[in-house]
Enzyme design. Structure first.
Site, PDB file in Angstrom:
ATOM      1  N   HIS A 234      36.486  35.135  45.084  1.00  0.00           N
ATOM      2  CA  HIS A 234      35.326  35.757  44.663  1.00  0.00           C
ATOM      3  C   HIS A 234      34.264  35.960  43.817  1.00  0.00           C
ATOM      4  O   HIS A 234      32.901  36.027  43.841  1.00  0.00           O
ATOM      5  CB  HIS A 234      36.278  37.770  44.068  1.00  0.00           C
ATOM      6  CG  HIS A 234      37.302  37.759  45.200  1.00  0.00           C
ATOM      7  ND1 HIS A 234      36.883  38.103  45.775  1.00  0.00           N
ATOM      8  CD2 HIS A 234      38.429  37.652  44.918  1.00  0.00           C
ATOM      9  CE1 HIS A 234      38.531  38.339  46.861  1.00  0.00           C
ATOM     10  NE2 HIS A 234      39.641  38.311  46.017  1.00  0.00           N
TER      11      HIS A 234
HETATM   12  O1  RIB Z   1      38.345  41.944  43.347  1.00  0.00           O
HETATM   13  C1  RIB Z   1      37.739  40.908  42.689  1.00  0.00           C
HETATM   14  C2  RIB Z   1      37.341  41.309  41.450  1.00  0.00           C
HETATM   15  O2  RIB Z   1      38.626  42.230  40.804  1.00  0.00           O
HETATM   16  C3  RIB Z   1      37.681  39.650  41.249  1.00  0.00           C
HETATM   17  O3  RIB Z   1      36.512  39.878  39.838  1.00  0.00           O
HETATM   18  C4  RIB Z   1      38.704  38.995  40.660  1.00  0.00           C
HETATM   19  O4  RIB Z   1      38.121  38.560  39.078  1.00  0.00           O
HETATM   20  C5  RIB Z   1      39.036  41.169  39.423  1.00  0.00           C
HETATM   21  O5  RIB Z   1      38.442  41.353  38.919  1.00  0.00           O
END
Ligand code: RIB
Ligand code: CA
Length: 293
Positions: A234
């Protein structure tokens, strides 16, 4: 590629860690500081992990500034189940080289007032609490942000907290609402895109070699769960869009942030927001690997 000055606001977290290692190792970012926020884990854990990543790469020149320990208006939620209680899946990293100093919203405001207007981008990898506090208490400085690139939200995919809500937005919906309402140059990278950027076992192995690449491989390996074949990266998508926006298809959608039924969900609404909805996955993964090599 000229390097741009960036502040990385983060809740490390395994995918945050890979994103930070990429930014530091790639040579394409002038990282002026890591500001930490509670999110995946509590503020002490996320702040310590930011310091540990800098220690690993021998970067005592980059400050860690801790920020909000709680969301603006709700109890905290966390992702310890994914990231482990130490936030790094048990991957052994050195201890921080320095004691964090200051308080993130103040420090960000100071940096933004000092730098040439719009010369500093903010790369937001966690809940948006620090940025909402910057907007609330230092609006003049917030207006001086260049690009604000946010990993957050989900548009047509399913959520990873509520049915339609993504963790960074669900962890502090009021902060997400404040940031999207502000007149900033914001680009959101939602789960719809980040879930497409997946590291499989072969890709993870290919990263090994440099200190950054080997640590990234260890961190992603710790992220694998119950026999899954790949894991989504992500937060590295934020750095990839900062570096190579041409790899993304960005469109403007009109949204609002749900503060009631599924807190943090993106609803139809009046706020025009640039949202990445497409990505050249192969090119993105190649750029990420090159930056860690
Ligand atoms: O939904 C994914 C996000 O939530 C990413 O930034 C992960 O590190 C968590 O913070
Ligand atoms: Ca994160």
């Amino acid at each position: 590629m000229t390097s741009r000055s960036v502040i990385i606001d983060t809740d490390p977290g395994l995918d945050d860690a890979v994103a930070i290692l990429f930014a530091l190792n790639s040579g394409h970012f002038d990282v002026i500081g890591l500001t930490t926020v509670a999110g995946n884990l509590g503020i002490d854990v996320t702040t310590r992990n930011a310091g540990r990543l800098l220690a690993l790469l021998g970067r005592p020149d980059i400050p860690v500034i801790s920020g909000a320990a709680d969301p603006l208006a709700r109890p905290s939620i966390d992702e310890a189940a994914i990231h482990g209680n130490d936030g790094l899946g048990g991957v052994a990293l050195p201890e921080p080289l320095a004691i964090p100093h200051g308080y993130a919203p103040f420090w960000m405001a100071d940096q933004l007032r000092t730098a040439r207007a719009r010369s500093v981008d903010v790369l937001a990898l966690g809940p948006l609490t620090n940025i909402a506090l910057l907007l609330r208490d230092h609006a003049d400085a917030a207006r001086r942000i260049g690009r604000l690139i946010v990993m957050g939200g989900v548009v047509t995919d399913k959520g990873n907290v509520g049915p339609r809500s993504e963790f960074n937005f669900a962890a502090d919906p009021e902060a997400a609402d404040a940031v999207l309402r502000a007149d900033l140059d914001v680009t959101l990278i939602p789960l719809d895109v980040t879930r497409k950027v997946r590291a499989g076992l072969d890709y993870v192995q290919s990263l090994r070699g440099t200190i950054a690449g080997t640590a990234a491989a260890d961190l992603i390996s710790a992220y694998f769960q119950d026999g899954r074949e790949s894991r989504p990266l992500h937060d590295p998508c934020v750095m990839l869009l900062a570096l190579a926006p041409e790899l993304f298809e960005v469109e403007t959608r009109h949204v609002s942030v749900d503060l009631r039924d599924d807190p943090g969900a993106l609803l139809e609404g009046p706020l025009p927001v640039k949202i990445a909805m497409g990505i050249d996955v192969a090119a993105a993964l190649k750029l990420l690997a090159n930056g860690l090599a």
